[in-house]
Scaffold this motif. Structure first.
Motif, PDB file in Angstrom:
ATOM      1  N   CYS A  71       0.759  -1.047   0.093  1.00  0.00           N
ATOM      2  CA  CYS A  71      -0.032  -0.018   0.122  1.00  0.00           C
ATOM      3  C   CYS A  71       0.704   1.112   0.015  1.00  0.00           C
ATOM      4  O   CYS A  71       2.113   0.984   0.356  1.00  0.00           O
ATOM      5  N   ASP A  72       0.191   2.470  -0.278  1.00  0.00           N
ATOM      6  CA  ASP A  72       0.945   3.638  -0.243  1.00  0.00           C
ATOM      7  C   ASP A  72       1.159   4.082   1.388  1.00  0.00           C
ATOM      8  O   ASP A  72       0.803   3.454   2.204  1.00  0.00           O
ATOM      9  N   GLN A  73       1.691   5.323   1.356  1.00  0.00           N
ATOM     10  CA  GLN A  73       2.190   5.688   2.749  1.00  0.00           C
ATOM     11  C   GLN A  73       0.908   6.256   3.628  1.00  0.00           C
ATOM     12  O   GLN A  73       1.159   6.360   4.704  1.00  0.00           O
ATOM     13  N   ARG A  74      -0.227   6.478   3.124  1.00  0.00           N
ATOM     14  CA  ARG A  74      -1.303   7.016   3.565  1.00  0.00           C
ATOM     15  C   ARG A  74      -2.242   5.676   4.489  1.00  0.00           C
ATOM     16  O   ARG A  74      -2.040   4.857   3.766  1.00  0.00           O
ATOM     17  N   GLY A  75      -2.865   6.289   5.402  1.00  0.00           N
ATOM     18  CA  GLY A  75      -3.718   5.101   6.152  1.00  0.00           C
ATOM     19  C   GLY A  75      -3.206   4.592   7.336  1.00  0.00           C
ATOM     20  O   GLY A  75      -1.866   4.745   7.468  1.00  0.00           O
ATOM     21  N   ASN A  80      -4.200  -0.434   6.029  1.00  0.00           N
ATOM     22  CA  ASN A  80      -3.219  -0.781   4.869  1.00  0.00           C
ATOM     23  C   ASN A  80      -3.019  -2.379   4.738  1.00  0.00           C
ATOM     24  O   ASN A  80      -2.953  -2.834   3.910  1.00  0.00           O
ATOM     25  N   MET A  81      -2.955  -3.101   5.956  1.00  0.00           N
ATOM     26  CA  MET A  81      -2.735  -4.530   6.071  1.00  0.00           C
ATOM     27  C   MET A  81      -3.968  -5.357   5.480  1.00  0.00           C
ATOM     28  O   MET A  81      -3.947  -6.200   4.775  1.00  0.00           O
ATOM     29  N   GLU A  82      -5.072  -4.619   5.996  1.00  0.00           N
ATOM     30  CA  GLU A  82      -6.490  -5.320   5.490  1.00  0.00           C
ATOM     31  C   GLU A  82      -6.346  -5.274   3.802  1.00  0.00           C
ATOM     32  O   GLU A  82      -7.036  -5.846   2.939  1.00  0.00           O
ATOM     33  N   LEU A  83      -6.110  -3.985   3.333  1.00  0.00           N
ATOM     34  CA  LEU A  83      -6.112  -3.693   2.048  1.00  0.00           C
ATOM     35  C   LEU A  83      -5.259  -4.383   1.140  1.00  0.00           C
ATOM     36  O   LEU A  83      -5.606  -4.856  -0.022  1.00  0.00           O
TER      37      LEU A  83
END
Length: 131
Positions: A71-75, A80-83
């Motif tokens: 994922c990118d740096q946002r969130g 981000n792990m779920e994404l």
């Protein structure tokens, strides 16, 4: 070693630690045995763009060594792990087989600038070939 990035005719990046890439009859890049195919994702999405689905269907799952999702740096870290896990699920719909898959989340960035272009490079799944 640095990776040599190329674009195939559907727009997906093909990165290779070897410069021994060849072209098939349709002009698509064929990655050598030590290559990584990169599939990028839209912001906050685990959906695969239509132009990349054909690329996935052309991959032989028996040659996959590992798949990693980023994922990118946002969130936040949990989101981000779920994404990243959902991005792996999307890829696995097209690539049935026995290989290691790892959700990485927001780490191992290809680009550190705080720009849209940079964020888009970090939203990716890397398919490591060469079993």
């Amino acid at each position: 070693s640095s990776l040599a990035n190329q674009q195939d005719n559907q727009g997906s990046a093909i990165a290779s630690s070897s410069l021994a890439n060849q072209q098939d009859n349709q002009g698509s890049a064929i990655a050598s045995s030590s290559s990584t195919i990169i599939i990028n994702f839209s912001f906050n999405s685990s959906s695969i763009d239509e132009n990349q689905i054909q690329n996935l269907q052309e991959i032989n799952p028996n040659n996959i060594k590992e798949i990693k999702a980023y994922c990118d740096q946002r969130g936040n870290k949990q989101y981000n792990m779920e994404l990243a896990k959902n991005r792996l699920k999307s890829i696995k719909k097209y690539l049935k087989g026995s290989y290691t898959s790892t959700p990485i989340g927001a780490a191992s960035f290809l680009c550190l600038e705080q720009t849209r272009e940079c964020f888009s490079k970090n939203r990716r799944v890397e398919i490591v070939m060469g079993k």
